[in-house]
Structure formats: C-alpha cells, structure tokens
Scaffold this motif. Structure first.
Motif, PDB file in Angstrom:
ATOM      1  N   ALA A   1      -3.305  10.773  14.253  1.00 46.05           N
ATOM      2  CA  ALA A   1      -3.387  11.097  15.673  1.00 46.05           C
ATOM      3  C   ALA A   1      -3.370  12.612  15.871  1.00 46.05           C
ATOM      4  N   LYS A   2      -3.871  13.055  17.019  1.00 46.80           N
ATOM      5  CA  LYS A   2      -3.937  14.487  17.330  1.00 46.80           C
ATOM      6  C   LYS A   2      -2.724  14.878  18.173  1.00 46.80           C
ATOM      7  N   VAL A   3      -2.033  15.923  17.730  1.00 50.49           N
ATOM      8  CA  VAL A   3      -0.878  16.434  18.466  1.00 50.49           C
ATOM      9  C   VAL A   3      -1.245  17.760  19.100  1.00 50.49           C
ATOM     10  N   TYR A   4      -1.028  17.847  20.399  1.00 50.79           N
ATOM     11  CA  TYR A   4      -1.256  19.081  21.152  1.00 50.79           C
ATOM     12  C   TYR A   4       0.096  19.634  21.566  1.00 50.79           C
ATOM     13  N   LEU A   5       0.390  20.836  21.109  1.00 48.33           N
ATOM     14  CA  LEU A   5       1.698  21.444  21.360  1.00 48.33           C
ATOM     15  C   LEU A   5       1.668  22.295  22.620  1.00 48.33           C
ATOM     16  N   PHE A   6       2.799  22.336  23.311  1.00 47.54           N
ATOM     17  CA  PHE A   6       2.960  23.245  24.443  1.00 47.54           C
ATOM     18  C   PHE A   6       4.336  23.883  24.346  1.00 47.54           C
ATOM     19  N   ASP A   7       4.484  25.042  24.960  1.00 46.68           N
ATOM     20  CA  ASP A   7       5.735  25.787  24.850  1.00 46.68           C
ATOM     21  C   ASP A   7       6.676  25.564  26.021  1.00 46.68           C
ATOM     22  N   GLU A   8       6.183  25.674  27.253  1.00 45.22           N
ATOM     23  CA  GLU A   8       7.025  25.545  28.443  1.00 45.22           C
ATOM     24  C   GLU A   8       6.376  24.601  29.448  1.00 45.22           C
ATOM     25  N   GLY A   9       7.193  24.116  30.405  1.00 44.85           N
ATOM     26  CA  GLY A   9       6.642  23.361  31.528  1.00 44.85           C
ATOM     27  C   GLY A   9       6.453  21.894  31.271  1.00 44.85           C
ATOM     28  N   ASP A  10       7.502  21.214  30.720  1.00 41.00           N
ATOM     29  CA  ASP A  10       7.286  19.808  30.381  1.00 41.00           C
ATOM     30  C   ASP A  10       7.124  18.915  31.606  1.00 41.00           C
ATOM     31  N   ILE A  11       7.532  19.376  32.795  1.00 44.58           N
ATOM     32  CA  ILE A  11       7.331  18.565  33.999  1.00 44.58           C
ATOM     33  C   ILE A  11       5.836  18.379  34.271  1.00 44.58           C
ATOM     34  N   THR A  12       5.091  19.466  34.249  1.00 40.09           N
ATOM     35  CA  THR A  12       3.658  19.360  34.539  1.00 40.09           C
ATOM     36  C   THR A  12       2.917  18.632  33.421  1.00 40.09           C
ATOM     37  N   TYR A  13       3.357  18.801  32.184  1.00 40.65           N
ATOM     38  CA  TYR A  13       2.688  18.088  31.090  1.00 40.65           C
ATOM     39  C   TYR A  13       2.956  16.593  31.164  1.00 40.65           C
ATOM     40  N   ALA A  14       4.171  16.202  31.548  1.00 42.22           N
ATOM     41  CA  ALA A  14       4.460  14.780  31.749  1.00 42.22           C
ATOM     42  C   ALA A  14       3.584  14.217  32.866  1.00 42.22           C
ATOM     43  N   ALA A  15       3.462  14.955  33.964  1.00 45.28           N
ATOM     44  CA  ALA A  15       2.617  14.516  35.073  1.00 45.28           C
ATOM     45  C   ALA A  15       1.153  14.428  34.656  1.00 45.28           C
ATOM     46  N   ALA A  16       0.681  15.397  33.890  1.00 42.74           N
ATOM     47  CA  ALA A  16      -0.720  15.417  33.463  1.00 42.74           C
ATOM     48  C   ALA A  16      -1.070  14.202  32.615  1.00 42.74           C
ATOM     49  N   THR A  17      -0.085  13.649  31.913  1.00 44.14           N
ATOM     50  CA  THR A  17      -0.305  12.455  31.104  1.00 44.14           C
ATOM     51  C   THR A  17      -0.767  11.282  31.965  1.00 44.14           C
ATOM     52  N   CYS A  18      -0.378  11.302  33.241  1.00 43.17           N
ATOM     53  CA  CYS A  18      -0.713  10.207  34.159  1.00 43.17           C
ATOM     54  C   CYS A  18      -1.999  10.472  34.936  1.00 43.17           C
TER      55      CYS A  18
ATOM     56  N   GLY B   1      15.404  19.122  28.910  1.00 40.67           N
ATOM     57  CA  GLY B   1      16.434  19.033  29.928  1.00 40.67           C
ATOM     58  C   GLY B   1      16.377  17.740  30.727  1.00 40.67           C
ATOM     59  N   ALA B   2      17.562  17.176  31.010  1.00 35.97           N
ATOM     60  CA  ALA B   2      17.630  15.968  31.837  1.00 35.97           C
ATOM     61  C   ALA B   2      17.199  16.222  33.280  1.00 35.97           C
ATOM     62  N   PRO B   3      17.576  17.349  33.899  1.00 36.15           N
ATOM     63  CA  PRO B   3      17.086  17.592  35.265  1.00 36.15           C
ATOM     64  C   PRO B   3      15.566  17.598  35.346  1.00 36.15           C
ATOM     65  N   GLU B   4      14.927  18.238  34.367  1.00 41.71           N
ATOM     66  CA  GLU B   4      13.463  18.242  34.330  1.00 41.71           C
ATOM     67  C   GLU B   4      12.926  16.826  34.133  1.00 41.71           C
ATOM     68  N   GLY B   5      13.680  15.995  33.407  1.00 38.21           N
ATOM     69  CA  GLY B   5      13.264  14.618  33.199  1.00 38.21           C
ATOM     70  C   GLY B   5      13.215  13.825  34.493  1.00 38.21           C
ATOM     71  N   VAL B   6      14.199  14.035  35.369  1.00 41.06           N
ATOM     72  CA  VAL B   6      14.207  13.328  36.650  1.00 41.06           C
ATOM     73  C   VAL B   6      13.077  13.829  37.548  1.00 41.06           C
ATOM     74  N   LEU B   7      12.860  15.146  37.567  1.00 40.18           N
ATOM     75  CA  LEU B   7      11.747  15.695  38.333  1.00 40.18           C
ATOM     76  C   LEU B   7      10.422  15.117  37.837  1.00 40.18           C
ATOM     77  N   ALA B   8      10.253  15.056  36.524  1.00 36.20           N
ATOM     78  CA  ALA B   8       9.032  14.484  35.952  1.00 36.20           C
ATOM     79  C   ALA B   8       8.895  13.016  36.324  1.00 36.20           C
ATOM     80  N   ALA B   9      10.007  12.293  36.352  1.00 36.03           N
ATOM     81  CA  ALA B   9       9.968  10.863  36.669  1.00 36.03           C
ATOM     82  C   ALA B   9       9.410  10.615  38.061  1.00 36.03           C
ATOM     83  N   VAL B  10       9.757  11.482  39.015  1.00 35.80           N
ATOM     84  CA  VAL B  10       9.233  11.315  40.368  1.00 35.80           C
ATOM     85  C   VAL B  10       7.710  11.500  40.370  1.00 35.80           C
ATOM     86  N   ALA B  11       7.232  12.509  39.644  1.00 36.64           N
ATOM     87  CA  ALA B  11       5.785  12.712  39.550  1.00 36.64           C
ATOM     88  C   ALA B  11       5.111  11.507  38.901  1.00 36.64           C
ATOM     89  N   VAL B  12       5.708  10.992  37.828  1.00 36.02           N
ATOM     90  CA  VAL B  12       5.158   9.819  37.138  1.00 36.02           C
ATOM     91  C   VAL B  12       5.119   8.618  38.075  1.00 36.02           C
TER      92      VAL B  12
END
Length: 318
Positions: free
Chosen positions: A178-195, A209-220
């Motif tokens: 499989a292909k892995v694409y790495l990123f350095d910062e901004g996991d909220i937007t990358y989680a959202a982009a997956t959708c 971070g857990a706070p970022e996880g909850v923010l990402a969950a709302v976007a998802v």
C-alpha cells in the motif's frame, strides 16, 4: 439547534486574522494569545449559551479557552463548543503550511469531553463506513478497507502523520504494497479530507491529541464518514483525569457516536496558511485581507467554502 454556522464563521475568521501578523514570527505564545483572545471576544458577542468542552493549550502552557468556560450571551440554544484557536501554532510562527483556526459545535452534552492527552485515531470515508476496527492491526484495517472498496492493495492510499511513533506502522503498511502519504501537521484537516472522495484518500491513521480527535470527529460526522478512537493515558494521573471527565472506561474503543452523538453539529475552519483543504490568508491588490473557510453541517451534509475580503482588517485586530 438554531443555525449558528455563520456566527461561528466570524469567530474563526477573526481568530485567523488575529494570528496572521505572527506568521513567521517565531513567537508561539503571542500568536496563540492573539487568536485565543479574538476567538473569545467574538464568541461572547453571539446570542447563545456556549460551554467549552474541548479547549486548547494545556500541554503547551499557552493562553486558553479553558474547559468549562462559558461563552456567548447566555441565551438559548445551549451548545457544547470544541475549539482550537490555532491548529498548527508551530507552522504559523515558522511560516509553514497547515495552520488554521477551527471550531466545532453540537447540542449540550453531545460532544465527548476529552482531556488533553494522546488518542489513537482511524478514519475512512462514506464508502467504507463500518469496515474499520481499532481492535485489529492497521494492516488488517487496510486489507478490510481495500476489500470493501474492491481495490488492489497497491492502489490503497493511506495517510499517516510523520512521527517516530508511527515508523514501524508505516513500514508494515508499505511492506504489503500500500502507498503511505506522510504529513507533518494538521491532522484535523487530513482526517476530514479522508471523507472527501475527490481527495482520493482511503484511510487515515495516527496517534495525536485527543482534543484534535474530537474536532476531527465532528468533521467526519458532517461528511458522512466513519471514525474510531482510543484514549491513551500514559499514567495513573491521566487515567484518573479521564474518569473525572466522565469516561468510566478510558481504555475502551470510542466509535463515532461516542465522540459526537448528534447530527445537529457544525464544523468551521479558516486557513491561516495553506493546507490540504484551505487557502491561507492573502493580501489582494486593493489591500484587502482575504480569508478562505470551510463550513460543514451535520444535518444537511453540505460542504461550503467561503472566501471573504476584510477591508477593515487593521481595525478588527486592534
């Protein structure tokens, strides 16, 4: 819940504009302080009864919109708020990409009250909803998502944050083809982009971070994707803090409905510097500061992009 989308848009715009003078400055505390103060001031002008359940800055000892803080005019609707005045503070002050300001909101008592600690997260889009399981290995999840998508493993695109703690997992995923694409910062937007199907991402994984996880969950949730998470308390103190915040079993797998239990949720983000979803703030030929924002609504699943010119920028950030 009354539609507060455009009220919250003003909140993220003001926070981004306040942070913008500190791009490239090297001063994290002043950047975060400026964005936090702008966010707080703007929230307090909105006719709602807001409570911060996800704040920011505890690990970095930065100025905070603290957990439990009440914002707004104190009138209905009652709303839980998750905020990050600057997601990517280091990127901001180093003049790098992937800095933005973000707010998520939902009816009272529908957002997970997550402490500021590490969280394991996995996200997929709508097409493979129900196919992920954090009890399984990352490789097993990649195979399951590939099967559900009817894709060859070699065509799978996996997003993982570029951190030493992920090195072995990155190697394992690449070793199966499989292909892995790495990123350095901004996991909220990358989680959202997956959708977002046009982004071509099959799966997002990371420990952050857990706070970022909850923010990402709302976007998802707003985008119709799927997510699982698990808090990772590193010691007894962090474990007990989870329990104090209402998590009877901090070690359990959290499904999307455990992270955000209502469709009446909102997610709003404004770019400070450019990232995978948003343009950064720019100065146009007429000396207007131009912001670019993403607005998501969990009820209608709309995706809105808003570009706004701020002609009175200097007055806004005084």
């Amino acid at each position: 819940m009354r539609d507060l989308t455009f009220d919250f848009l003003r909140v993220t715009e003001q926070a981004a504009l306040a942070a913008y003078p500190w791009v490239g400055s090297g001063d994290k505390l002043k950047a975060d302080g400026a964005a936090t103060n702008a966010m707080r001031d703007t929230l307090n002008k909105i006719d709602f009864d807001g409570k911060i359940v996800i704040g920011e800055g505890e690990i970095d000892n930065a100025p905070m919109l603290y957990i439990g803080e009440e914002v707004g005019a104190g009138v209905n609707p009652k709303v839980d708020i998750a905020v990050d005045p600057i997601e990517g503070t280091t990127s901001t002050v180093n003049g790098q990409e992937n800095a933005f300001t973000v707010i998520a909101a939902a009816p009272r008592n529908t957002l997970l009250h997550a402490p500021d600690m590490y969280m394991e997260k996995i996200v997929v889009g709508t097409e493979t909803k129900g196919e992920i399981d954090l009890n399984a290995s990352l490789v097993e999840n990649v195979y399951a998502v590939a099967k559900a998508n009817e894709k060859n493993i070699k065509d799978m695109r996996i997003l993982i944050q570029n951190r030493e703690r992920h090195t072995q997992l990155i190697d394992e995923v690449r070793n199966i083809g499989a292909k892995v694409y790495l990123f350095d910062e901004g996991d909220i937007t990358y989680a959202a982009a997956t959708c977002m199907k046009k982004q071509g991402i099959d799966l997002f994984y990371g420990i952050g971070g857990a706070p970022e996880g909850v923010l990402a969950a709302v976007a998802v949730k707003c985008l119709g994707g799927d997510m699982q998470a698990k808090l990772l308390p590193k010691n007894k103190t962090e474990y007990e803090r989870c329990v104090e915040m209402g998590l009877d079993n901090p070690n359990k797998i959290l499904k999307l409905h455990n992270l955000i239990s209502s469709d009446k949720c909102l997610f709003v983000a404004t770019g400070i510097t450019e990232n995978i979803l948003l343009k950064g703030i720019v100065l146009d030929t007429d000396s207007n500061y131009v912001t670019h924002s993403l607005l998501l609504n969990g009820q209608n699943k709309h995706i809105r992009y808003i570009e706004c010119k701020h002609s009175n920028y200097q007055e806004l950030v005084k």
